[in-house]
Scaffold this motif. Structure first.
Motif, PDB file in Angstrom:
ATOM      1  N   ILE A  37      -6.018   4.380  -2.063  1.00 30.96           N
ATOM      2  CA  ILE A  37      -6.590   3.070  -2.527  1.00 30.96           C
ATOM      3  C   ILE A  37      -7.424   3.114  -3.952  1.00 30.96           C
ATOM      4  O   ILE A  37      -8.234   4.322  -4.144  1.00 30.96           O
ATOM      5  CB  ILE A  37      -7.730   2.676  -1.577  1.00 30.96           C
ATOM      6  CG1 ILE A  37      -6.959   2.327  -0.110  1.00 30.96           C
ATOM      7  CG2 ILE A  37      -8.503   1.160  -1.915  1.00 30.96           C
ATOM      8  CD1 ILE A  37      -5.982   1.317  -0.054  1.00 30.96           C
ATOM      9  N   ASP A  38      -7.278   2.152  -4.698  1.00 31.87           N
ATOM     10  CA  ASP A  38      -8.309   2.369  -6.071  1.00 31.87           C
ATOM     11  C   ASP A  38      -9.332   1.359  -5.484  1.00 31.87           C
ATOM     12  O   ASP A  38      -9.663   0.396  -5.248  1.00 31.87           O
ATOM     13  CB  ASP A  38      -7.614   1.375  -6.968  1.00 31.87           C
ATOM     14  CG  ASP A  38      -8.436   1.186  -8.236  1.00 31.87           C
ATOM     15  OD1 ASP A  38      -9.766   1.499  -8.067  1.00 31.87           O
ATOM     16  OD2 ASP A  38      -7.993   0.251  -8.839  1.00 31.87           O
ATOM     17  N   LYS A  68      -7.062  -5.355   1.296  1.00 35.33           N
ATOM     18  CA  LYS A  68      -5.603  -5.011   2.055  1.00 35.33           C
ATOM     19  C   LYS A  68      -5.795  -3.643   3.092  1.00 35.33           C
ATOM     20  O   LYS A  68      -5.178  -3.744   4.091  1.00 35.33           O
ATOM     21  CB  LYS A  68      -4.652  -4.614   1.081  1.00 35.33           C
ATOM     22  CG  LYS A  68      -4.140  -6.186   0.398  1.00 35.33           C
ATOM     23  CD  LYS A  68      -3.098  -6.005  -0.625  1.00 35.33           C
ATOM     24  CE  LYS A  68      -2.612  -7.240  -1.125  1.00 35.33           C
ATOM     25  NZ  LYS A  68      -1.491  -6.951  -2.337  1.00 35.33           N
ATOM     26  N   ALA A  69      -6.511  -2.754   2.521  1.00 36.77           N
ATOM     27  CA  ALA A  69      -6.595  -1.403   3.210  1.00 36.77           C
ATOM     28  C   ALA A  69      -7.336  -1.815   4.309  1.00 36.77           C
ATOM     29  O   ALA A  69      -7.039  -1.116   5.626  1.00 36.77           O
ATOM     30  CB  ALA A  69      -7.365  -0.315   2.305  1.00 36.77           C
ATOM     31  N   ASN A 120     -10.808  -1.700  -7.039  1.00 38.06           N
ATOM     32  CA  ASN A 120     -10.247  -2.902  -6.706  1.00 38.06           C
ATOM     33  C   ASN A 120     -10.343  -3.642  -5.407  1.00 38.06           C
ATOM     34  O   ASN A 120      -9.750  -3.251  -4.448  1.00 38.06           O
ATOM     35  CB  ASN A 120      -8.872  -2.572  -6.999  1.00 38.06           C
ATOM     36  CG  ASN A 120      -7.813  -3.782  -6.936  1.00 38.06           C
ATOM     37  OD1 ASN A 120      -8.050  -4.761  -6.161  1.00 38.06           O
ATOM     38  ND2 ASN A 120      -6.403  -3.716  -7.383  1.00 38.06           N
ATOM     39  N   LEU A 165       0.759  -1.365  -0.049  1.00 36.05           N
ATOM     40  CA  LEU A 165       0.082  -0.052   0.119  1.00 36.05           C
ATOM     41  C   LEU A 165       0.897   1.131   0.182  1.00 36.05           C
ATOM     42  O   LEU A 165       1.989   1.142   0.637  1.00 36.05           O
ATOM     43  CB  LEU A 165      -0.885   0.054   1.211  1.00 36.05           C
ATOM     44  CG  LEU A 165      -1.979  -1.068   1.241  1.00 36.05           C
ATOM     45  CD1 LEU A 165      -2.422  -1.196   2.641  1.00 36.05           C
ATOM     46  CD2 LEU A 165      -2.946  -0.992   0.247  1.00 36.05           C
ATOM     47  N   GLU A 198      -9.451  -6.269  -4.084  1.00 34.96           N
ATOM     48  CA  GLU A 198      -8.287  -7.110  -3.340  1.00 34.96           C
ATOM     49  C   GLU A 198      -7.555  -5.937  -2.322  1.00 34.96           C
ATOM     50  O   GLU A 198      -7.108  -5.970  -1.525  1.00 34.96           O
ATOM     51  CB  GLU A 198      -7.353  -7.570  -4.429  1.00 34.96           C
ATOM     52  CG  GLU A 198      -6.294  -8.675  -3.868  1.00 34.96           C
ATOM     53  CD  GLU A 198      -5.400  -8.949  -4.708  1.00 34.96           C
ATOM     54  OE1 GLU A 198      -4.177  -9.320  -4.293  1.00 34.96           O
ATOM     55  OE2 GLU A 198      -5.757  -9.012  -6.098  1.00 34.96           O
ATOM     56  N   GLU A 199      -7.389  -4.680  -3.236  1.00 32.87           N
ATOM     57  CA  GLU A 199      -6.991  -3.453  -2.665  1.00 32.87           C
ATOM     58  C   GLU A 199      -7.579  -3.213  -1.401  1.00 32.87           C
ATOM     59  O   GLU A 199      -7.058  -2.691  -0.310  1.00 32.87           O
ATOM     60  CB  GLU A 199      -6.625  -2.597  -3.566  1.00 32.87           C
ATOM     61  CG  GLU A 199      -5.510  -1.696  -3.483  1.00 32.87           C
ATOM     62  CD  GLU A 199      -5.074  -0.890  -4.678  1.00 32.87           C
ATOM     63  OE1 GLU A 199      -5.441   0.440  -4.211  1.00 32.87           O
ATOM     64  OE2 GLU A 199      -4.675  -1.274  -5.786  1.00 32.87           O
TER      65      GLU A 199
END
Lengths: 467, 467
Positions: free
Chosen positions: B392-393, B402-403, B396, B373, B398-399
């Protein structure tokens, strides 16, 4: 003495709870008349209402056990620190168990790098400051009496340093408390600020033990300043002195203390502490900072004072001279009593917006004169808070009635000036009618909170709220 | 986006209340989709949950009428200031009426001699400071956004000046509020301190509108300092910078601001604000005092910084240079977004004891790197409070996961370090699980207070407390 109303007693519950607690705590539960009376005693003119027993816990868990037992049997629990409160806070109008926290007196941790410490509630402010001195730290709240920190939190105490360092509400990071159902909570951790949920620490601070027993405090500390200097200055009138105070605050001088003594108080201090101050209104100040900073503050104040007719300005950075002056300030209660040996001093505690301060002080002096009362005045004037101390012959009913009239009149005056009936002593039993005058409908929500957290009204009943 | 749970809607009640309010408020009640969506919008990654109507009261009496109508029909009331909160505070998970207070934007009184003022809740901090400037006064709380003072009180906001001047809890003398039953209360008058009863002001501050609508604030003001100087200093590592902060605070330098930018934030600031700062961790400071005092503070800090490996120390009392630096600090959010155009910034808000700060910041950097990140960090480090801003996108999944992992991990880390998941943003919808992790049993008493004051849960439901 002023009668405090007795509340209905739950005799069978009290007997049962004390029986259980006696078995559990042995000699740490006492029921002798003298100790019971001592725990109902408060430095007040309200009659003593002794608890039925006094118990001395050593740990939070023990406090929780006591509260649980009392909760089960619907028996009052009255937290007790040093008994220096002034409004009947430790009286037991419905009987019950006084929880004396003086044996919970350990400093549990000092985090010098975080400027905080964790203490048990029975640690007194002087003990804490002695403990901290070697590390170059201090705890600034100074209510005069060597009160316990738990008690100071419970009454939202402050004192001479509040003008710079705030009150107990500003210097507690978090609390551990035993709630009325006996459960232990922690209101926060050690972060210096937090927006996490309702501010239960601030709710317990000033709740006077009516919502729970404070069993641990995490306190903000200050570094001992590089330099401390003090100053005094006499003024022709209270009004001149108050004008100087206002200008000092507006000018942004970060005074650590700025105290007013009226003519009569100065006379008392001269006699009691062997001083020879001019017997006109006096301001007594303390400045904290770097060497340059503290000196600059004193100089700037000196210039302001002169503008407002100040005379006999004297500043000093000598520790000895400073201590002598501040000792005299701290001895004012005893000094004032000597104005009329044998009399009892009844302390008032109003706080008004500083723009109304001179008017309020002068009106109080005039009213006392009109009633024939001897009532010296000292004040934490940077906050607009001042104490009159009518000296009363407690055998003389007429005089007591006059004192009562005076106190009532003064509380009403402060409220009418957008002020408060209590700047730092709390409501206790004595000021309950004024709380309603001051805050009106807001007191209904206080009562709702009390009922929600303490449905059987076991925590210090008969304090703050009526009914 | 992160889904916020919807709560059951009282359709018939909502319809009835809006009908009555429409008749009463005419065009000042709006039900258009755009305005409703705008009032559910918050600068957050939580999905929009629009209210059913938005009403614009002009007076406290009108707020009381709105709340009474909603109370009668058991309809949610969501107080709305400027919509700059970050944790879904103004979302309407059960629908209801958004009470937009922006038209209650009058400064009602400035009492320069008392250093206080009385304002309506829709006054923004910038408007207030513009209003005060001519009188040499200012209100110090600065959360970055030009938020409304009512909203700032509701979230217990703070910002860059808190290290010296405290947070909203320390700068409100009293509040007027409409309680959940529609009754108007006042928590105190204008005394600078008071021990009169439970501290309802502090209870409402940080309650995020869940216990009532703040309709008037009496605020403490400060005199604009004689001198303001600022300084910046670069450090080889975050740890060196944090050590310098600790020493500065312990040394008792009354810094007005002390802000950390990590390497990535400095890079963002250079690019966005046209600066050429060394791209290593940076401290940015401001000093308030007399001419001598402010200079002395900057000099002392310079010496401390040097001890901890500080380089490129530069102090200035030029207003222009100072403003340029602080404008860059205030633009950090936009500057960081430019590190990854099109991405959304998700602000975290942990606060830890200052002794743990370096460890926490470095761990956050490492964790972000581990998760891939981009997460610049800025911090109000004098308080131990820092914000990471993972970019963050939002397309997305998955992102986003993760965030989410990052935010959760960081909140847990802060709690494990005796800190808090929120130093100044509040709990809102987003942090409710962390409040329970952080305060455990204490949250039960928050729920009991909420239930006592708002038995039908109409005030900003679904915030702070779960269930």
């Amino acid at each position: 003495m002023v009668q405090a109303t007795a509340l209905p007693r739950n005799e069978s519950g009290i007997e049962a709870a004390i029986g259980i607690l006696k078995q559990r705590f042995g000699d740490r539960l006492q029921t002798g008349a003298a100790i019971r009376e001592q725990h109902g005693h408060t430095t007040t003119w309200i009659t003593n209402q002794s608890p039925d027993a006094v118990v001395f816990p050593h740990t939070t868990q023990e406090v929780a056990e006591i509260v649980k037992t009392c909760a089960t049997h619907k028996v009052p629990v009255i937290p007790y620190g040093t008994g220096t409160s002034l409004e009947g806070h430790v009286n037991a109008p419905a009987g019950g168990v006084s929880v004396d926290l003086t044996q919970m007196n350990r400093v549990l941790a000092v985090h010098a790098e975080d400027l905080d410490c964790v203490v048990q509630p029975g640690v007194t402010r002087e003990d804490l400051n002695t403990h901290l001195r070697d590390q170059g730290l201090f705890f600034p709240i100074d209510p005069g009496a060597n009160a316990s920190l738990g008690g100071m939190a419970a009454t939202r105490a402050s004192g001479t340093n509040a003008v710079r360092y705030g009150t107990m509400k500003d210097n507690v990071l978090s609390l551990e408390a035993v709630m009325p159902d006996g459960q232990i909570i922690r209101t926060g951790q050690r972060a210096r600020k937090s927006s996490a949920g309702y501010d239960l620490a601030r709710l317990l601070i000033g709740a006077e033990g009516t919502l729970g027993v404070i069993t641990e405090l995490t306190l903000r500390l200050q570094g001992i300043p590089e330099a401390i200097s003090s100053a005094r200055c006499s003024f022709p009138t209270v009004d001149h002195a108050c004008q100087a105070v206002m200008m000092t605050i507006q000018y942004g001088i970060p005074v650590a203390r700025i105290e007013l003594l009226d003519e009569m108080s100065v006379r008392a201090a001269n006699a009691y502490s062997g001083l020879s101050l001019p017997e006109t209104p006096l301001l007594l100040l303390e400045f904290h900072g770097s060497e340059t900073g503290a000196t600059e503050q004193a100089d700037t104040f000196g210039q302001i004072a002169e503008e407002f007719g100040g005379t006999d300005f004297a500043a000093t950075s000598s520790t000895e001279e400073r201590n002598k002056l501040w000792q005299a300030r701290h001895d004012m209660y005893w000094a004032c009593l000597q104005l009329r040996p044998g009399a009892q001093g009844i302390s008032t505690d109003v706080c008004v917006p500083i723009s109304r301060l001179a008017e309020a002080v002068v009106a109080a002096q005039d009213k006392a004169t009109e009633l024939g009362l001897i009532a010296p005045i000292v004040g934490h004037v940077g906050d607009g808070n001042f104490h009159t101390l009518p000296l009363i012959d407690m055998e003389n009913a007429e005089e007591i009635a006059k004192a009562d009239e005076f106190v009532s009149w003064l509380n009403d005056l402060a409220i009418s000036m957008e002020g408060t009936c209590t700047g730092e002593h709390g409501i206790g039993q004595g000021k309950r009618p004024y709380l309603i005058k001051e805050l009106g409908a807001a007191t209904q929500y206080m009562a709702a909170i009390k009922a929600a957290l303490d449905p059987h009204n076991i925590m210090n009943p008969g304090k703050i709220l009526t009914g």
